[in-house]
Design a protein around this motif. Structure first.
Motif, PDB file in Angstrom:
ATOM      1  N   SER A   1       7.430  22.298  13.314  1.00  0.00           N
ATOM      2  CA  SER A   1       7.508  23.680  13.815  1.00  0.00           C
ATOM      3  C   SER A   1       6.223  24.083  14.527  1.00  0.00           C
ATOM      4  O   SER A   1       6.240  24.921  15.419  1.00  0.00           O
ATOM      5  N   ILE A   2       5.109  23.486  14.156  1.00  0.00           N
ATOM      6  CA  ILE A   2       3.856  23.786  14.869  1.00  0.00           C
ATOM      7  C   ILE A   2       3.686  22.822  16.050  1.00  0.00           C
ATOM      8  O   ILE A   2       3.608  23.242  17.206  1.00  0.00           O
ATOM      9  N   ASN A   3       3.651  21.548  15.747  1.00  0.00           N
ATOM     10  CA  ASN A   3       3.256  20.580  16.798  1.00  0.00           C
ATOM     11  C   ASN A   3       4.274  20.468  17.937  1.00  0.00           C
ATOM     12  O   ASN A   3       3.892  20.358  19.100  1.00  0.00           O
ATOM     13  N   LEU A   4       5.555  20.495  17.592  1.00  0.00           N
ATOM     14  CA  LEU A   4       6.563  20.334  18.653  1.00  0.00           C
ATOM     15  C   LEU A   4       7.166  21.683  19.063  1.00  0.00           C
ATOM     16  O   LEU A   4       7.145  22.051  20.232  1.00  0.00           O
ATOM     17  N   ASN A   5       7.656  22.450  18.061  1.00  0.00           N
ATOM     18  CA  ASN A   5       8.271  23.738  18.422  1.00  0.00           C
ATOM     19  C   ASN A   5       7.247  24.673  19.063  1.00  0.00           C
ATOM     20  O   ASN A   5       7.583  25.441  19.959  1.00  0.00           O
ATOM     21  N   GLY A   6       6.001  24.624  18.580  1.00  0.00           N
ATOM     22  CA  GLY A   6       4.957  25.487  19.141  1.00  0.00           C
ATOM     23  C   GLY A   6       4.741  25.189  20.621  1.00  0.00           C
ATOM     24  O   GLY A   6       4.594  26.100  21.440  1.00  0.00           O
ATOM     25  N   THR A   7       4.745  23.905  20.966  1.00  0.00           N
ATOM     26  CA  THR A   7       4.589  23.513  22.373  1.00  0.00           C
ATOM     27  C   THR A   7       5.781  24.014  23.188  1.00  0.00           C
ATOM     28  O   THR A   7       5.634  24.590  24.272  1.00  0.00           O
ATOM     29  N   TYR A   8       6.978  23.817  22.632  1.00  0.00           N
ATOM     30  CA  TYR A   8       8.202  24.300  23.305  1.00  0.00           C
ATOM     31  C   TYR A   8       8.159  25.819  23.500  1.00  0.00           C
ATOM     32  O   TYR A   8       8.445  26.330  24.585  1.00  0.00           O
ATOM     33  N   LEU A   9       7.769  26.553  22.442  1.00  0.00           N
ATOM     34  CA  LEU A   9       7.758  28.031  22.537  1.00  0.00           C
ATOM     35  C   LEU A   9       6.770  28.515  23.584  1.00  0.00           C
ATOM     36  O   LEU A   9       7.062  29.434  24.364  1.00  0.00           O
ATOM     37  N   MET A  10       5.586  27.902  23.609  1.00  0.00           N
ATOM     38  CA  MET A  10       4.597  28.298  24.617  1.00  0.00           C
ATOM     39  C   MET A  10       5.159  28.050  26.024  1.00  0.00           C
ATOM     40  O   MET A  10       5.045  28.912  26.905  1.00  0.00           O
TER      41      MET A  10
ATOM     42  N   LEU B   1       8.998  15.620  25.923  1.00  0.00           N
ATOM     43  CA  LEU B   1       9.138  16.951  26.514  1.00  0.00           C
ATOM     44  C   LEU B   1       8.290  17.077  27.788  1.00  0.00           C
ATOM     45  O   LEU B   1       8.715  17.673  28.778  1.00  0.00           O
ATOM     46  N   SER B   2       7.106  16.488  27.747  1.00  0.00           N
ATOM     47  CA  SER B   2       6.216  16.560  28.916  1.00  0.00           C
ATOM     48  C   SER B   2       6.878  15.891  30.119  1.00  0.00           C
ATOM     49  O   SER B   2       6.873  16.421  31.236  1.00  0.00           O
ATOM     50  N   ARG B   3       7.459  14.712  29.871  1.00  0.00           N
ATOM     51  CA  ARG B   3       8.103  13.980  30.975  1.00  0.00           C
ATOM     52  C   ARG B   3       9.244  14.790  31.572  1.00  0.00           C
ATOM     53  O   ARG B   3       9.339  14.956  32.785  1.00  0.00           O
ATOM     54  N   VAL B   4      10.106  15.311  30.706  1.00  0.00           N
ATOM     55  CA  VAL B   4      11.299  15.987  31.235  1.00  0.00           C
ATOM     56  C   VAL B   4      10.926  17.315  31.893  1.00  0.00           C
ATOM     57  O   VAL B   4      11.531  17.709  32.895  1.00  0.00           O
ATOM     58  N   MET B   5       9.896  17.983  31.380  1.00  0.00           N
ATOM     59  CA  MET B   5       9.481  19.238  32.028  1.00  0.00           C
ATOM     60  C   MET B   5       8.872  18.958  33.396  1.00  0.00           C
ATOM     61  O   MET B   5       9.031  19.749  34.324  1.00  0.00           O
ATOM     62  N   ALA B   6       8.183  17.818  33.525  1.00  0.00           N
ATOM     63  CA  ALA B   6       7.630  17.449  34.838  1.00  0.00           C
ATOM     64  C   ALA B   6       8.778  17.291  35.838  1.00  0.00           C
ATOM     65  O   ALA B   6       8.678  17.713  36.999  1.00  0.00           O
ATOM     66  N   VAL B   7       9.890  16.708  35.382  1.00  0.00           N
ATOM     67  CA  VAL B   7      11.050  16.512  36.257  1.00  0.00           C
ATOM     68  C   VAL B   7      11.720  17.858  36.568  1.00  0.00           C
ATOM     69  O   VAL B   7      12.019  18.180  37.713  1.00  0.00           O
ATOM     70  N   ASP B   8      11.922  18.662  35.538  1.00  0.00           N
ATOM     71  CA  ASP B   8      12.678  19.918  35.709  1.00  0.00           C
ATOM     72  C   ASP B   8      11.939  20.955  36.555  1.00  0.00           C
ATOM     73  O   ASP B   8      12.569  21.735  37.264  1.00  0.00           O
ATOM     74  N   TYR B   9      10.625  21.003  36.439  1.00  0.00           N
ATOM     75  CA  TYR B   9       9.898  22.146  37.028  1.00  0.00           C
ATOM     76  C   TYR B   9       8.996  21.769  38.206  1.00  0.00           C
ATOM     77  O   TYR B   9       8.345  22.647  38.765  1.00  0.00           O
TER      78      TYR B   9
END
Ligand SMILES: NC(=O)c1ccc[n+]([C@@H]2O[C@H](COP(=O)([O-])OP(=O)(O)OC[C@H]3O[C@@H](n4cnc5c(N)ncnc54)[C@H](O)[C@@H]3O)[C@@H](O)[C@H]2O)c1
Length: 255
Positions: free
Chosen positions: A118-127, A171-179
């Motif tokens: 919830s901190i390491n992964l969800n926190g990154t997603y929420l930000m 998540l970093s890889r897919v966000m690079a593709v999406d955005y």
């Protein structure tokens, strides 16, 4: 002044790598927002930066709490009107093992698993969820995520941590593709052993510490060495780099 007039949110900037990044980004001209849940540390880093004549604002934030994250972003926009850089650095690891079990799957209770993710992964997603709409509207933005070598290698003994960091890599890889089409770059750092409070106890144990010194450079890393990598990815010097998963590990992962 590689970040002149940029507004940069750094999570977990009250300690270790985030603190060094806050100082370096501010010295390069950014207005740094210290998004940190430890009030004393957050305020102290803010003061240190202001005392050097650079710009910083501490906003108490728990990145695992969506309302907190939403309020942080609203506050930054109401004060600074834009967000250029997001360094998702906050995380919990070995130093939180009195609270959460850092162990293999069979020894990891579900509650601990959920709390670490919830901190390491969800926190990154929420930000990202709350900052991306601002960056899309600006048609520009730069996200750097702090994962770990655990996210790309089979490092045993902290499986929830490892899974959370693997999630940050994916998540970093897919966000690079999406955005990318909105002129938003997303890159990811994978530090090896870095001399911060997170692993202080391990480094104080010579038997364990020598494993971390076994890489080609023969030493653990300094938090400012990760911060400099984050600065490169956050600056225009890396303008054609996105989707990069970059170890900062003294070569530990190639041996
Ligand atoms: N130190 C290492 O050897 C190492 C290696 C690989 C990856 N990392 C990663 O690097 C990042 C920075 O860690 P560090 O080494 O500087 O450790 P650190 O413990 O010195 O700093 C982590 C900071 O994150 C903050 N934080 C934790 N949870 C938070 C939350 N929910 N909301 C807001 N702030 C929160 C802490 O209060 C602390 O200030 C972490 O994501 C960590 O997993 C560290």
């Amino acid at each position: 002044m590689r970040l002149k007039n940029k507004v940069a949110i750094i999570t977990g900037a009250g300690s270790g790598q985030g603190k060094e990044a806050a100082k370096i980004f501010a010295a390069e001209g950014a207005h740094v927002v210290i998004a940190e849940w430890n009030e004393d540390n957050g305020k102290s880093v803010e003061k240190e930066i202001l005392n050097t004549g650079h710009k910083a604002t501490f906003i108490k934030t728990d990145i695992s709490d969506e309302n907190n994250v939403k309020e942080l972003v609203e506050q930054v926009i109401s004060q600074k009107h834009r967000i250029d850089i997001l360094f998702n650095n906050a995380g919990i690891g070995f130093s939180s093992r009195s609270q959460y079990k850092m162990a293999s799957v069979l020894e990891t209770p579900l509650d601990d698993w959920n709390n670490i993710l919830s901190i390491n992964l969800n926190g990154t997603y929420l930000m990202c969820k709350h900052v991306l709409p601002i960056m899309i509207e600006q048609q520009s933005g730069n996200i750097v995520n702090n994962s770990s070598l655990n996210g790309i290698l089979g490092v045993t003994g902290a499986d929830a941590y490892t899974a959370s960091k693997g999630g940050v890599v994916a998540l970093s890889r897919v966000m690079a593709v999406d955005y990318g089409k909105y002129n938003i770059r997303v890159n990811c750092i994978c530090p090896g052993a870095i001399d911060t409070p997170m692993i202080q106890e391990v480094l104080d144990n010579p038997e364990i510490a020598k494993n971390y010194e076994a890489g080609p450079l023969g030493r653990v890393g300094k938090p400012e060495e990760v911060a400099q990598a984050a600065l490169f990815l956050a600056s225009e010097e890396s303008s054609y780099i996105t989707g990069l998963i970059m170890p900062v590990d003294g070569g530990w992962s190639v041996v």
